[in-house]
Write a protein that holds these residues in place. Sequence first.
Motif, short mmCIF file in Angstrom:
data_model
loop_
_atom_site.label_atom_id
_atom_site.label_comp_id
_atom_site.label_asym_id
_atom_site.label_seq_id
_atom_site.Cartn_x
_atom_site.Cartn_y
_atom_site.Cartn_z
N ASP A 1 19.93 -2.68 35.32
CA ASP A 1 20.00 -1.28 35.71
C ASP A 1 20.10 -0.40 34.46
O ASP A 1 20.03 -0.90 33.33
CB ASP A 1 21.15 -1.04 36.69
CG ASP A 1 22.53 -1.24 36.06
OD1 ASP A 1 22.63 -1.41 34.83
OD2 ASP A 1 23.52 -1.23 36.83
N HIS B 1 26.65 -4.15 42.76
CA HIS B 1 27.27 -5.09 41.83
C HIS B 1 28.61 -5.61 42.33
O HIS B 1 28.99 -6.75 42.04
CB HIS B 1 27.47 -4.41 40.47
CG HIS B 1 26.20 -3.97 39.82
ND1 HIS B 1 25.33 -4.84 39.20
CD2 HIS B 1 25.64 -2.74 39.70
CE1 HIS B 1 24.30 -4.17 38.71
NE2 HIS B 1 24.47 -2.89 39.01
N ILE C 1 15.74 -7.54 43.40
CA ILE C 1 16.19 -6.54 44.37
C ILE C 1 15.81 -6.99 45.78
O ILE C 1 14.66 -7.34 46.05
CB ILE C 1 15.57 -5.16 44.11
CG1 ILE C 1 15.81 -4.70 42.67
CG2 ILE C 1 16.12 -4.12 45.09
CD1 ILE C 1 15.13 -3.38 42.33
N ASP D 1 11.14 -4.92 48.28
CA ASP D 1 11.45 -3.70 47.55
C ASP D 1 10.35 -3.46 46.53
O ASP D 1 9.87 -4.40 45.90
CB ASP D 1 12.80 -3.83 46.83
CG ASP D 1 13.25 -2.54 46.20
OD1 ASP D 1 12.76 -2.20 45.10
OD2 ASP D 1 14.07 -1.85 46.81
N LEU E 1 20.65 -6.86 37.62
CA LEU E 1 20.59 -6.49 39.03
C LEU E 1 21.17 -7.63 39.86
O LEU E 1 20.99 -8.81 39.53
CB LEU E 1 19.15 -6.20 39.45
CG LEU E 1 18.43 -5.10 38.64
CD1 LEU E 1 17.05 -4.85 39.23
CD2 LEU E 1 19.24 -3.82 38.61
N HIS F 1 9.24 -3.95 40.65
CA HIS F 1 9.68 -4.96 41.60
C HIS F 1 8.71 -5.01 42.78
O HIS F 1 7.82 -4.17 42.91
CB HIS F 1 11.10 -4.67 42.08
CG HIS F 1 12.12 -4.89 41.02
ND1 HIS F 1 12.84 -6.06 40.92
CD2 HIS F 1 12.48 -4.11 39.95
CE1 HIS F 1 13.64 -5.98 39.86
NE2 HIS F 1 13.43 -4.81 39.25
N VAL G 1 15.78 1.18 36.94
CA VAL G 1 15.60 -0.21 36.53
C VAL G 1 14.59 -0.25 35.40
O VAL G 1 13.88 0.72 35.15
CB VAL G 1 15.14 -1.10 37.70
CG1 VAL G 1 16.20 -1.14 38.80
CG2 VAL G 1 13.79 -0.62 38.27
N ASP H 1 15.89 -8.45 35.62
CA ASP H 1 15.91 -7.02 35.32
C ASP H 1 17.35 -6.52 35.28
O ASP H 1 18.28 -7.20 35.71
CB ASP H 1 15.11 -6.26 36.40
CG ASP H 1 14.70 -4.86 35.95
OD1 ASP H 1 14.93 -4.51 34.77
OD2 ASP H 1 14.15 -4.11 36.79
N ARG I 1 20.90 -4.66 46.86
CA ARG I 1 20.22 -3.52 46.24
C ARG I 1 20.72 -3.33 44.81
O ARG I 1 21.66 -3.99 44.36
CB ARG I 1 20.46 -2.26 47.06
CG ARG I 1 19.89 -2.34 48.48
CD ARG I 1 20.27 -1.13 49.30
NE ARG I 1 19.79 -1.26 50.67
CZ ARG I 1 18.61 -0.86 51.12
NH1 ARG I 1 17.76 -0.29 50.28
NH2 ARG I 1 18.27 -1.01 52.38
N VAL I 2 20.11 -2.37 44.11
CA VAL I 2 20.37 -2.17 42.68
C VAL I 2 21.85 -1.94 42.39
O VAL I 2 22.39 -2.49 41.43
CB VAL I 2 19.52 -0.99 42.16
CG1 VAL I 2 19.92 -0.65 40.72
CG2 VAL I 2 18.03 -1.33 42.23
N THR J 1 10.57 -0.88 44.03
CA THR J 1 11.07 0.03 43.01
C THR J 1 10.26 -0.11 41.73
O THR J 1 9.94 -1.23 41.31
CB THR J 1 12.56 -0.25 42.74
OG1 THR J 1 13.29 -0.04 43.95
CG2 THR J 1 13.11 0.65 41.65
#
Length: 455
Positions: free
Chosen positions: A122, A103, A155, A174, A128, A186, A182, A120, A99-100, A176
């Motif tokens: 964040d 990390h 994602i 996903d 991401l 997505h 972001v 992409d 997920r976003v 989003t």
Amino acid sequence: MTTRRRFMFGLTTAAFGGLALASGRFAPVAPRRVAAGYGPLRRDPAGVLDLPDGFDYRVVSRVGERMQDGFVVPDNFDGMGSFALDARRVLLVRNHELRVAQHEVGALAGRRGARVASFDHDGEGRPLPGGTTNLVYDTRTGEIESQHLTLLGTIRNCAGGTTPWGSWLSCEEDVTRAGEGVDRDHGWVFEVPATATGPVEPRPLKDMGRFNHEAAAVDPRSGIVYLTEDRDDSLFYRFLPAARGELARGGRLQALALATREVPADARNWSGRPWDIGAWHETRWIDLDEVESPADDLRLRGHAAGAVRFARGEGIHYGDGEFFFCCTSGGAAGYGQVMRYRPSPVEGHPGEKDAPGRVQVFVESADADMFNFGDNLTVAPNGHLVVCEDQYTEVVVNRLIGVTPDGSTYPLGFLHAQTELAGACFSPDGGTLFVNLYSPGRTLAIRGPWTTAPA
């Protein structure tokens, strides 16, 4: 009927065409039939995966290992596909369903500021963490030769599928939107060459639709791509490419519908008049518009136009002229289904209406012993399906389940870890089954008498 399974929706194989399913041999039977399989599972002294006598596994890759590019193996191992590199080496492409904000378990953990091609970022400008890694495995030594990051900035790369032209389709589960933490929208499919040794330039295949993608499989005869969707009210899609093997050139997205109204346009069998197990239904395909779907309503518009609803489409496999795909929460009992689609001899061409494809409920689980929440699936050299379970309970009891050509099921493996099994795929020589443990991420190589059908 509302169940815990359907309420908890929102969490979460690869096709290998060389291992064929003989279409004429598959004859579904009534549910509740459980086969003996390879016999009892023996307790794994390491406490990871119980297997029948004659089978063994080794852990070949783990989260956090240092890869040859200097990055670390990301967590959340999910869908995976295999390709032949040479007589002894196999290329694996593996999804990481991150997920976003994950990390800390991504490939760039501890490498803030690393310059890597990324789809992409964040709100803090960090790539991401979702994406793929490519691995080279030596079947003779049983060791991984190399691992590399090959896709970044996506994602929840859940499942996907291999292509006949040597690439992996990595699917985002996903939707989003840009501005929601972001920079970009997505819900896309990305193509990753099996031979990539570094991050590819990410390019979303937007004509393949924006939705909660799960898995993909390609018919090697036509080049048509079939796609599943992980939603309780999902559709089954096909993508007709403008040019075979060149998906980036675009194409046309369609959803499966029934040719007649003999049964409802709802294969979930949750209520009302059900689809009988094993009964074939002729199909047609509906053209979809506005496939980039900013409102995430593609499945709703498709169903309103007549497309069939499925209960959380998951892994899909192509073999010898037909497709099998899991519907995780399908069936009256909610334990899941395996659907079967047999394309038209002239699939995607004029004349298809006169010789339509057909769809059926191949297996519908009536209890947890048959199988419980099937997810990714593939096929063994003996022609049996191999299904990965992914249960949604407080304590999970996930297994590898075999499915015979007559629809009987049997246990192939019992997982002691509290995580899902995913990414099942065979080496091109059929001697090794690769499967992932989702988190903490581990890839297992399982050897055994895969060419022999169990008694």
